[in-house]
Scaffold this active site. Structure first.
Site, mmCIF file in Angstrom:
data_model
loop_
_atom_site.group_PDB
_atom_site.id
_atom_site.type_symbol
_atom_site.label_atom_id
_atom_site.label_comp_id
_atom_site.label_asym_id
_atom_site.label_seq_id
_atom_site.Cartn_x
_atom_site.Cartn_y
_atom_site.Cartn_z
ATOM 1 N N THR A 69 0.741 -1.264 -0.077
ATOM 2 C CA THR A 69 -0.044 -0.124 -0.150
ATOM 3 C C THR A 69 0.831 1.391 0.017
ATOM 4 O O THR A 69 0.546 2.436 -0.352
ATOM 5 C CB THR A 69 -0.939 -0.115 1.278
ATOM 6 O OG1 THR A 69 -0.229 -0.073 2.583
ATOM 7 C CG2 THR A 69 -1.862 -1.166 1.019
ATOM 8 N N SER A 155 -6.324 3.235 18.114
ATOM 9 C CA SER A 155 -7.391 3.233 19.011
ATOM 10 C C SER A 155 -8.563 2.423 18.803
ATOM 11 O O SER A 155 -9.386 2.265 19.608
ATOM 12 C CB SER A 155 -7.935 4.812 18.799
ATOM 13 O OG SER A 155 -8.580 4.817 17.445
ATOM 14 N N TYR A 178 -9.275 -5.951 11.821
ATOM 15 C CA TYR A 178 -8.054 -5.209 12.107
ATOM 16 C C TYR A 178 -8.006 -4.704 13.375
ATOM 17 O O TYR A 178 -6.681 -4.849 13.983
ATOM 18 C CB TYR A 178 -8.524 -3.786 11.211
ATOM 19 C CG TYR A 178 -7.396 -2.644 11.341
ATOM 20 C CD1 TYR A 178 -6.206 -2.774 10.881
ATOM 21 C CD2 TYR A 178 -7.887 -1.393 12.057
ATOM 22 C CE1 TYR A 178 -5.255 -1.858 11.188
ATOM 23 C CE2 TYR A 178 -6.873 -0.548 12.427
ATOM 24 C CZ TYR A 178 -5.635 -0.703 12.118
ATOM 25 O OH TYR A 178 -4.844 0.384 12.091
ATOM 26 N N ARG A 246 -14.549 11.649 15.942
ATOM 27 C CA ARG A 246 -13.245 10.809 16.001
ATOM 28 C C ARG A 246 -12.170 12.175 16.701
ATOM 29 O O ARG A 246 -12.388 13.512 16.717
ATOM 30 C CB ARG A 246 -12.612 10.776 14.736
ATOM 31 C CG ARG A 246 -13.457 9.756 13.871
ATOM 32 C CD ARG A 246 -13.045 8.452 14.576
ATOM 33 N NE ARG A 246 -13.813 7.376 13.906
ATOM 34 C CZ ARG A 246 -14.992 6.822 14.374
ATOM 35 N NH1 ARG A 246 -15.497 7.494 15.391
ATOM 36 N NH2 ARG A 246 -15.688 5.830 13.815
HETATM 37 P P1 NAD Z 1 -0.065 2.840 5.359
HETATM 38 O O1 NAD Z 1 -0.871 1.905 4.612
HETATM 39 O O2 NAD Z 1 0.248 3.935 4.378
HETATM 40 O O3 NAD Z 1 1.251 2.207 5.739
HETATM 41 C C1 NAD Z 1 1.750 1.090 6.067
HETATM 42 C C2 NAD Z 1 3.037 0.529 5.318
HETATM 43 O O4 NAD Z 1 2.979 -0.856 5.423
HETATM 44 C C3 NAD Z 1 2.603 0.408 3.667
HETATM 45 O O5 NAD Z 1 3.768 1.297 2.993
HETATM 46 C C4 NAD Z 1 2.768 -1.036 3.196
HETATM 47 O O6 NAD Z 1 3.270 -1.080 1.941
HETATM 48 C C5 NAD Z 1 3.501 -1.530 4.296
HETATM 49 N N1 NAD Z 1 3.320 -2.856 4.274
HETATM 50 C C6 NAD Z 1 2.046 -3.663 4.467
HETATM 51 N N2 NAD Z 1 2.274 -4.939 4.422
HETATM 52 C C7 NAD Z 1 3.563 -5.076 4.512
HETATM 53 C C8 NAD Z 1 4.655 -6.097 4.620
HETATM 54 N N3 NAD Z 1 3.865 -7.563 4.845
HETATM 55 N N4 NAD Z 1 5.566 -6.065 4.595
HETATM 56 C C9 NAD Z 1 6.324 -4.944 4.741
HETATM 57 N N5 NAD Z 1 5.702 -3.885 4.582
HETATM 58 C C10 NAD Z 1 4.248 -3.832 4.629
HETATM 59 O O7 NAD Z 1 -0.611 3.073 6.580
HETATM 60 P P2 NAD Z 1 -0.466 4.091 7.818
HETATM 61 O O8 NAD Z 1 -1.627 4.866 7.909
HETATM 62 O O9 NAD Z 1 0.872 4.646 7.564
HETATM 63 O O10 NAD Z 1 -0.441 3.173 9.069
HETATM 64 C C11 NAD Z 1 1.056 3.071 9.446
HETATM 65 C C12 NAD Z 1 0.663 2.089 10.872
HETATM 66 O O11 NAD Z 1 0.033 2.726 11.794
HETATM 67 C C13 NAD Z 1 -0.037 0.791 10.765
HETATM 68 O O12 NAD Z 1 0.523 -0.245 11.533
HETATM 69 C C14 NAD Z 1 -1.567 1.401 11.158
HETATM 70 O O13 NAD Z 1 -2.257 -0.045 11.713
HETATM 71 C C15 NAD Z 1 -1.235 2.084 12.217
HETATM 72 N N6 NAD Z 1 -2.508 3.275 12.401
HETATM 73 C C16 NAD Z 1 -2.766 4.161 11.403
HETATM 74 C C17 NAD Z 1 -3.652 4.935 12.069
HETATM 75 C C18 NAD Z 1 -3.919 6.011 10.954
HETATM 76 O O14 NAD Z 1 -4.969 6.764 11.208
HETATM 77 N N7 NAD Z 1 -3.344 6.281 9.857
HETATM 78 C C19 NAD Z 1 -4.442 4.902 13.087
HETATM 79 C C20 NAD Z 1 -4.101 3.825 13.891
HETATM 80 C C21 NAD Z 1 -2.936 3.022 13.914
#
Ligand code: NAD
Length: 341
Positions: A69, A155, A178, A246
């Protein structure tokens, strides 16, 4: 600990191994070694901003991402730097992690299949990446005596909390695959800390927003999705009545929280939010006002798996120095200025 903050002979042997050095290392090498960090998911939204700030702060940064992603364009400016290395690979590849974590001080574990709706469409892959991948990250970190793993939790583990604001000691109630995977990751972090003595910290992010979120993905997050539509003069789509609320957290606060959590003695679970809650109807109006677009939001059916309200109590995170600095208004203004749609 010795003069260079290294634990003992095992760690020093690993240090030599990591740099290909047979004997004692020069102070300069040790200095560089000490500052090496890995950002899993570093080509994604949060990971790329974090990698950028770590690079600015003088760390040697290894970005591990399978680009499922994430996008190379998020880090193309960074990988030109000598101190940044990009490795395309998966967190489910244990031998790769074992190799990459040699000589690493901190692992910032951001990689995951994020988003509730995606996990509802494909719970199996979400489970494999988020739970098995996190377990492998922890195994490789323990084996390499990494000083701390900072884990991106969410959260969403609270589900519908009995009262607001949400505190870390409240009962948890994940409402989607998730959320369950994020909670499992936290539990693994806790277990690795308790049983193997691997320092870990889990940061429960509350709706993070900023540039580099894909506004057009079917799994887009609400602020980027609104901006994406409004920039094309289309009305924002609100799922449900819009009275759900939120805690929106600007990316720069999340980056700050990660670095402080790594560098401090923080361990365990912490909320990372702004502490304020905004309804989706209010959010739509705020963005329409900022962009000076005269559009009327349209409503669609509510989405399953989404909690009704979120709001972080951030007092626990304040103990390691975290202070949310960005109001929603300031964050949105900064973001809309640079938003390219
Ligand atoms: P995102 O999708 O932009 O980033 C996730 C990244 O992980 C991507 O670059 C994707 O290519 C990489 N990825 C996925 N599967 C992979 C694998 N098997 N091996 C290596 N890389 C892999 O999402 P984000 O919003 O930047 O989220 C980052 C983290 O924060 C995640 O763990 C998400 O659960 C957590 N999170 C995000 C939010 C938010 O509001 N954005 C809220 C709570 C938690």
């Amino acid at each position: 600990m010795d003069a260079y903050g290294q634990g003992g002979p095992l760690e020093r042997a690993k240090l030599g191994e990591a740099t290909g050095d047979q004997g004692l290392l020069s102070k300069e090498n040790i200095h560089n070694y000490m500052k090496k960090v890995v950002v899993t998911g570093g080509a994604g939204f949060i990971g790329s901003h974090l990698a950028e700030e770590l690079t600015k702060q003088g760390y040697q940064v290894v970005i591990l991402d399978d680009l499922s992603t994430g996008k190379l364009e998020n880090i193309s400016h960074l990988i030109k730097e000598k101190r940044v290395e990009f490795v395309q690979g998966s967190i489910t590849d244990l031998p790769l992690l074992q190799k990459l974590f040699h000589g690493v001080q901190y692992v910032f574990h951001e990689a995951a299949l994020a988003r509730v709706p995606r996990s509802i469409d494909d719970p199996l892959t979400t489970n494999e990446v988020n739970i098995e991948g996190t377990l492998k990250v922890l195994l490789a970190a323990r084996e390499n005596a990494v000083r701390k793993v900072v884990y991106a939790s969410s959260s969403s583990v609270y589900g519908d909390a009995p009262s607001l604001p949400q505190r870390e000691d409240m009962p948890l109630n994940p409402l989607s695959p998730y959320a369950l995977t994020k909670l499992a990751g936290e539990c693994y972090c806790h277990i690795f800390q308790q049983i193997y003595g691997l320092p870990t910290v889990s940061l429960r992010y509350f709706n993070v927003y900023g540039l580099r979120q894909d506004p057009y993905s079917q799994y887009a997050t609400v602020i980027s999705a609104f901006l994406g539509r409004i920039s094309r003069h289309l009305p924002p789509i609100i799922f449900g009545d819009g009275e759900q609320s939120r805690d929106f957290t600007f990316i720069r606060d999340v980056v700050q929280a990660n670095i402080l959590a790594a560098q401090s003695n923080a361990e365990g679970v912490y909320n990372i939010g702004s502490g304020k809650s905004t309804t989706i109807n209010q959010l739509a109006q705020a963005i329409l006002k900022l962009t000076q677009e005269n559009l009327k939001p349209v409503h669609d059916k509510p989405r399953p798996g989404d909690p009704r309200h979120t709001q972080a109590d951030v007092s626990r995170a304040r103990t390691f120095g975290y202070v949310p600095r960005w109001t929603l208004e300031e964050g949105l203004r900064t973001m809309t200025k640079e938003f390219k749609g």
